[in-house]
Design a protein around this motif. Structure first.
Motif, mmCIF file in Angstrom:
data_model
loop_
_atom_site.group_PDB
_atom_site.id
_atom_site.type_symbol
_atom_site.label_atom_id
_atom_site.label_comp_id
_atom_site.label_asym_id
_atom_site.label_seq_id
_atom_site.Cartn_x
_atom_site.Cartn_y
_atom_site.Cartn_z
ATOM 1 N N LYS A 59 0.691 -1.332 -0.095
ATOM 2 C CA LYS A 59 0.024 -0.078 0.126
ATOM 3 C C LYS A 59 0.686 1.291 -0.007
ATOM 4 C CE LYS A 59 -3.776 -1.790 2.734
ATOM 5 N NZ LYS A 59 -4.300 -2.028 4.080
ATOM 6 N N LEU A 60 2.170 0.985 -0.209
ATOM 7 C CA LEU A 60 3.124 2.307 -0.198
ATOM 8 C C LEU A 60 2.533 2.945 -1.452
ATOM 9 C CD1 LEU A 60 6.598 1.199 0.611
ATOM 10 C CD2 LEU A 60 5.591 3.051 1.437
ATOM 11 N N PRO A 61 2.354 4.460 -1.316
ATOM 12 C CA PRO A 61 1.902 5.064 -2.717
ATOM 13 C C PRO A 61 3.027 5.133 -3.506
ATOM 14 C CG PRO A 61 2.261 6.658 -0.986
ATOM 15 C CD PRO A 61 2.603 5.430 -0.229
ATOM 16 N N ALA A 62 2.265 5.225 -4.811
ATOM 17 C CA ALA A 62 2.990 5.367 -6.200
ATOM 18 C C ALA A 62 3.925 4.427 -6.426
ATOM 19 C CB ALA A 62 3.340 6.756 -6.173
ATOM 20 N N LEU A 63 3.949 3.041 -6.042
ATOM 21 C CA LEU A 63 5.024 2.306 -6.087
ATOM 22 C C LEU A 63 5.655 2.030 -7.344
ATOM 23 C CD1 LEU A 63 4.349 -0.792 -3.579
ATOM 24 C CD2 LEU A 63 6.368 0.531 -3.744
ATOM 25 N N ASP A 64 4.677 2.228 -8.397
ATOM 26 C CA ASP A 64 5.064 1.577 -9.797
ATOM 27 C C ASP A 64 5.495 2.847 -10.211
ATOM 28 O OD1 ASP A 64 2.413 3.160 -9.698
ATOM 29 O OD2 ASP A 64 1.640 1.862 -11.483
ATOM 30 N N ARG A 65 5.674 3.929 -9.913
ATOM 31 C CA ARG A 65 5.945 5.408 -10.781
ATOM 32 C C ARG A 65 7.517 5.348 -10.930
ATOM 33 N NH1 ARG A 65 1.244 8.061 -11.406
ATOM 34 N NH2 ARG A 65 2.276 9.133 -12.911
ATOM 35 N N PRO A 66 7.768 5.599 -12.136
ATOM 36 C CA PRO A 66 9.227 5.846 -12.415
ATOM 37 C C PRO A 66 9.939 6.961 -11.805
ATOM 38 C CG PRO A 66 7.972 5.972 -14.503
ATOM 39 C CD PRO A 66 7.211 5.528 -13.477
ATOM 40 N N GLU A 67 8.992 7.977 -11.756
ATOM 41 C CA GLU A 67 9.606 9.282 -11.058
ATOM 42 C C GLU A 67 10.310 9.137 -9.678
ATOM 43 O OE1 GLU A 67 6.872 8.973 -12.690
ATOM 44 O OE2 GLU A 67 5.306 10.316 -11.988
ATOM 45 N N LEU A 68 9.430 8.240 -9.003
ATOM 46 C CA LEU A 68 9.674 7.779 -7.657
ATOM 47 C C LEU A 68 10.855 6.946 -7.440
ATOM 48 C CD1 LEU A 68 9.142 8.758 -4.815
ATOM 49 C CD2 LEU A 68 7.323 7.281 -4.822
ATOM 50 N N TYR A 69 10.875 5.678 -8.338
ATOM 51 C CA TYR A 69 11.639 4.478 -8.039
ATOM 52 C C TYR A 69 12.517 4.217 -9.089
ATOM 53 C CZ TYR A 69 8.259 3.993 -4.224
ATOM 54 O OH TYR A 69 7.313 4.220 -3.226
ATOM 55 N N ASP A 70 12.300 4.628 -10.297
ATOM 56 C CA ASP A 70 13.245 4.160 -11.407
ATOM 57 C C ASP A 70 14.827 4.389 -11.487
ATOM 58 O OD1 ASP A 70 14.439 3.240 -14.010
ATOM 59 O OD2 ASP A 70 12.583 3.608 -14.896
ATOM 60 N N GLU A 90 -8.491 15.012 -13.476
ATOM 61 C CA GLU A 90 -8.621 13.535 -13.607
ATOM 62 C C GLU A 90 -8.472 12.890 -12.322
ATOM 63 O OE1 GLU A 90 -5.762 12.885 -16.722
ATOM 64 O OE2 GLU A 90 -6.727 14.310 -18.111
ATOM 65 N N GLU A 91 -9.268 11.416 -12.412
ATOM 66 C CA GLU A 91 -8.997 10.836 -11.259
ATOM 67 C C GLU A 91 -9.479 9.412 -11.696
ATOM 68 O OE1 GLU A 91 -11.916 12.179 -8.282
ATOM 69 O OE2 GLU A 91 -11.393 10.597 -6.790
ATOM 70 N N ASP A 92 -8.471 8.430 -11.121
ATOM 71 C CA ASP A 92 -8.749 6.917 -11.289
ATOM 72 C C ASP A 92 -8.578 6.484 -9.665
ATOM 73 O OD1 ASP A 92 -6.040 6.590 -11.037
ATOM 74 O OD2 ASP A 92 -5.745 6.579 -13.026
ATOM 75 N N GLU A 93 -8.547 4.985 -9.869
ATOM 76 C CA GLU A 93 -8.443 4.409 -8.498
ATOM 77 C C GLU A 93 -6.814 4.678 -7.927
ATOM 78 O OE1 GLU A 93 -8.140 -0.031 -8.931
ATOM 79 O OE2 GLU A 93 -7.909 0.219 -11.041
ATOM 80 N N HIS A 94 -5.895 5.092 -8.707
ATOM 81 C CA HIS A 94 -4.724 5.204 -7.866
ATOM 82 C C HIS A 94 -4.405 6.603 -7.682
ATOM 83 C CE1 HIS A 94 -3.871 1.364 -9.408
ATOM 84 N NE2 HIS A 94 -4.108 1.547 -10.720
ATOM 85 N N SER A 95 -4.976 7.640 -8.186
ATOM 86 C CA SER A 95 -4.407 9.056 -8.070
ATOM 87 C C SER A 95 -5.421 9.965 -8.489
ATOM 88 C CB SER A 95 -3.129 9.212 -8.662
ATOM 89 O OG SER A 95 -3.386 9.462 -9.946
ATOM 90 N N LEU A 96 -5.256 11.362 -8.091
ATOM 91 C CA LEU A 96 -6.124 12.472 -8.586
ATOM 92 C C LEU A 96 -5.307 13.299 -9.129
ATOM 93 C CD1 LEU A 96 -8.874 14.265 -8.287
ATOM 94 C CD2 LEU A 96 -7.678 14.810 -6.120
ATOM 95 N N ARG A 97 -5.525 13.900 -10.289
ATOM 96 C CA ARG A 97 -4.654 14.648 -10.997
ATOM 97 C C ARG A 97 -5.079 16.110 -11.361
ATOM 98 N NH1 ARG A 97 -4.332 9.896 -12.626
ATOM 99 N NH2 ARG A 97 -5.746 9.955 -14.201
ATOM 100 N N ALA A 98 -4.379 17.173 -11.309
ATOM 101 C CA ALA A 98 -4.605 18.480 -11.878
ATOM 102 C C ALA A 98 -3.924 18.842 -12.757
ATOM 103 C CB ALA A 98 -4.470 19.640 -10.520
ATOM 104 N N ILE A 99 -4.079 18.998 -13.908
ATOM 105 C CA ILE A 99 -3.156 18.976 -15.096
ATOM 106 C C ILE A 99 -3.597 20.565 -15.895
ATOM 107 C CG2 ILE A 99 -2.423 18.021 -17.307
ATOM 108 C CD1 ILE A 99 -3.611 15.448 -16.062
ATOM 109 N N ARG A 100 -2.499 21.112 -16.238
ATOM 110 C CA ARG A 100 -2.520 22.215 -17.204
ATOM 111 C C ARG A 100 -1.844 21.922 -18.293
ATOM 112 N NH1 ARG A 100 -2.948 25.026 -12.410
ATOM 113 N NH2 ARG A 100 -4.502 26.352 -12.055
ATOM 114 N N ARG A 101 -2.665 21.766 -19.240
ATOM 115 C CA ARG A 101 -1.845 21.757 -20.809
ATOM 116 C C ARG A 101 -1.355 22.669 -21.512
ATOM 117 N NH1 ARG A 101 -3.360 16.358 -20.809
ATOM 118 N NH2 ARG A 101 -5.434 15.794 -19.841
#
Ligand code: FES
Ligand SMILES: [Fe+2]
Length: 362
Positions: free
Chosen positions: A132-143, A195-206
């Protein structure tokens, strides 16, 4: 209790992994901290594993991480009378006694070391699942192929953790509070998508047609005024303990351009004060010391400006009963707040039920 509407006994989400130290902090000396209102001591046990125990000695409440207390052979030795505890919190030695007392153990919290940080769980230990550690699969944190600048920033903010989380989910303030560094007033005017899904909530400015200017010249060694490019300026909320902000570049961006992120670990110290760590990561100019220095320098300015702003807000007498006037650009922060409030209500309902079902003591 601000900023939540529900009747809550605390604003702290307890069943969550929180950063409590950087791995590099745990050297010879124990680290004493208050985490979610509890005094703790953090150190490495005999096998070098990071551990976190209740921070006060059960004998006379002397701090186990402070004063004359020290780590001896991977155990914590109380600085007052020398009683020792191992990494499981078990008392192993009492001076002058033939054997340690079983009444002298202290609580040990679940701990995991990941992404250069030490994460601990102060909630129900049965629920402390490392997956349950957050963002385990995200390259910006772990790669490891990305550049990760740990230890960019750490301070205790004299303000409640929700002020910091809401600040991080609302990047319109980049144009103003951090205008001297960011130098792009247009960020605040851009359309905001949530945007939102089961993993996170995102605020995006394109950021279409973003001009290549001062920042791009620094990051990408591009010529200022030489054209425009496209990126997403975004904040991503994973949990009350972690938000990732930064610029994500799509495939096909100009050569030499890349994505860079700031990883913000937010851990309540108390209801009204907050530990704040920042890491930087990027997938371009990996290993480039000159760019590292730029990010290190930026982290002596930007989080300091945020800290000052949040402490101004917290210190106004009105902040406790604040009637805010939310704007369009607050949408992501408000959605995040609702998600946290749901968790608080759920956690507090479970603990109320558990208290109801506990056998009466006589
Ligand atoms: S207070 Fe810790 S050994 Fe006495
Ligand atoms: Fe900021």
């Amino acid at each position: 209790m601000y900023p939540f509407k529900a009747q809550l006994s605390t604003t702290l989400v307890r069943n969550e992994w929180y950063v409590v130290a950087t791995g590099s902090e745990l050297g010879e000396k124990p680290v004493a901290r208050t985490i979610l209102g509890r005094p703790v001591v953090i150190f490495r046990d005999g096998e070098g594993k990071a551990v976190m125990l209740h921070g006060l000695c059960p004998h006379r409440n002397y701090p186990l991480g402070d004063g004359e207390s020290q780590v001896v052979d991977g155990q914590i030795q109380c600085g007052y009378h020398g009683i020792r505890f191992d990494g499981t919190g078990t008392c192993t030695f009492v001076p002058g006694s033939p054997k340690p007392s079983r009444f002298l153990s202290v609580t040990a919290y679940p701990v995991v070391e990941q992404a250069g940080w030490v994460w601990a769980w102060t909630g129900d230990p049965e629920l402390a699942d490392p997956s349950k550690l957050p963002a385990l699969d995200r390259p910006e944190l772990y790669d490891p192929s990305w550049d990760h600048r740990l230890d960019c920033y750490y301070e205790v903010i004299q303000g409640r953790y929700m002020l910091l989380l809401e600040n991080l989910m609302d990047l319109s303030h980049l144009s103003y509070l951090h205008g001297d560094v960011v130098q792009d007033v247009s960020i605040a005017d851009r359309r905001l998508d949530v945007e939102e899904d089961e993993h996170s909530l995102r605020a995006i400015r394109r950021m279409d047609n973003a001009p290549i200017g001062f920042m791009e010249a620094t990051l990408y060694k591009a010529e200022p005024g030489s054209g425009t490019y496209y990126y997403d300026n975004q904040s991503e909320y994973f949990s009350p303990s972690l938000i990732v902000t930064g610029n994500r570049l799509p495939e096909g961006s100009p050569e030499g351009f890349g994505s860079n992120f700031f990883i913000h670990a937010v851990t309540p110290e108390t209801e009204n004060t907050t530990h704040y760590w920042v890491q930087e990561s990027r997938d371009f100019r990996v290993g480039d010391r000159e760019l590292d220095e730029f990010f290190i320098g930026a982290n002596q300015i930007i989080p300091v400006q945020d800290k000052a702003a949040l402490e101004f807000i917290e210190s106004t007498p009105e902040s406790a009963k604040w009637a805010e006037r939310a704007q369009q650009f607050d949408r992501a922060a408000l959605r995040m707040r609702a998600k946290i409030e749901e968790r608080l209500v759920e956690e507090q309902a479970v603990s109320a039920t558990a208290a109801d079902q506990a056998p009466a003591t006589v």
